[in-house]
Design an enzyme around this catalytic site. Sequence first.
Site, PDB file in Angstrom:
ATOM      1  N   LYS A 111       0.856  -1.187   0.000  1.00  0.00           N
ATOM      2  CA  LYS A 111       0.000   0.000   0.000  1.00  0.00           C
ATOM      3  C   LYS A 111       0.882   1.222   0.000  1.00  0.00           C
ATOM      4  CE  LYS A 111      -4.477   0.802   0.168  1.00  0.00           C
ATOM      5  NZ  LYS A 111      -5.503  -0.161  -0.294  1.00  0.00           N
TER       6      LYS A 111
HETATM    7  N1  GLU Z   1      -7.275  -0.004  -3.425  1.00  0.00           N
HETATM    8  C1  GLU Z   1      -8.035  -1.178  -3.710  1.00  0.00           C
HETATM    9  C2  GLU Z   1      -8.091  -2.093  -2.513  1.00  0.00           C
HETATM   10  O1  GLU Z   1      -7.884  -1.670  -1.405  1.00  0.00           O
HETATM   11  C3  GLU Z   1      -7.567  -1.878  -4.976  1.00  0.00           C
HETATM   12  C4  GLU Z   1      -6.191  -2.416  -4.940  1.00  0.00           C
HETATM   13  C5  GLU Z   1      -5.700  -2.956  -6.276  1.00  0.00           C
HETATM   14  O2  GLU Z   1      -6.480  -3.068  -7.194  1.00  0.00           O
HETATM   15  O3  GLU Z   1      -4.499  -3.258  -6.334  1.00  0.00           O
HETATM   16  O4  GLU Z   1      -8.411  -3.244  -2.627  1.00  0.00           O
END
Ligand code: GLU
Length: 423
Positions: A111
């Site tokens: 993240k």
């Molecule tokens: N931000 C989204 C999540 O928390 C998508 C993450 C992604 O597609 O890599 O799942």
Amino acid sequence: MAAVATPNELNVYESAEARFEVAADKLGLEEGLYKYLKYPNKEITVYIPVALDNGHFEVFVGYRVHHSIVRGPCKGGIRFAPDVTLDEIRALAAWMTWKCAVVNIPFGGAKGGVICDPSKLSNGELERITRRYTAELTEWIGPERDVPAPDLGTNEQTMAWVMDTYSMHVRHTTTAVVTGKPLDLGGSHGRKEATGRGVMISCDKALTKLGVKRDGCRVIIQGFGNVGSVSALLMHRAGYKIVGVADIHGGLYNEKGFNVPALLDWVYAQGKPLPEFPAGGTKLSAQEVLFQTCDILVPAAVENQITSQNARRVQARILCEGANGPTTAPADAILEQKGVFVIPDILGNAGGVTVSYFEWVQDRQGFFWREGEVNERLQDVMEHSFDEVVRYAEAHGVNNRIAAYMLAIDRVAFALKLRGIYA
Ligand code: GLU
């Protein structure tokens, strides 16, 4: 006076850790594996100097945390928000590892975040922040290393800038470095709707499991960004009755149900505040909307909405988490006591990363699928994962959240054992 939630309860890293510990304990995870999976792989803090439109410089602080590469490259969004903290990014990175493992896609978890308020920055400023943040992370990200995606405060345009900046650094166009891109730049059909679609598929499955009809089933959705608004529209079209909605400006409740396309037009085409919707119902705060009468509650905004202080007031039979971490760890026990059927975030909102995986596959193949194919494959993954979590919960006598963690930890630990530790 109502008691205030303890500060620790609202630390998402501690919330994530608390569930990890319970699940690891139930699995009888050996000490070494426990330690390996508990801590992130790598963390970086970047200081991002940016020239503002007014001619001054500002330095923004950004993070990227790699939690795990055991099952494949890291995967996870980038959020732009004023209250981003390293602890939060750590928790969200770990959640991505577990989420990818629950839906069994070949990624680890990561993240990223930048402390900034996108509503107060111009497009040009946002572009410069994104490009400099990406440039600082050139050695960390890549199709085989770490593949970012949108999250709170970022969108397709942000991903296009990340893709372009990375491509300029490596000297060739590399679409597979990020997902959630515009369709014309290697994006996938169905990616924008994927998280909302996954929410609906999970709710459909829960209704079948509980023997409840879909038509007229009352739904409250907190959050009207990408996840909340798409969930509302798809569920409205499918016959659900959306009786409560909320965004940062406040909430509305109407037991007769909302005309969701008209509400979307009001908020998105006309740019008006959601609580002022003319055909709306009773005005409430965005928090209060969670506790109104409904069959399904979908928190699709931010973390820490359902806590030990208010979980008793949830009236829903099903809680489907569209946001990451909307329920704190101490609230889990209260929901369980009340018999609420919980579809935890690492399952309920996994539709987004699942279609991100499809996007990455398509980019690497240079061959793109029709929307129907994407949606069908998504449905298959979500339904299968739902069944696996529920089966795990029943087999081990645990709630769905702990079952999802156990399933995920077991998969990652198994892969880790096969790989062994490089020394
Ligand atoms: N931000 C989204 C999540 O928390 C998508 C993450 C992604 O597609 O890599 O799942």
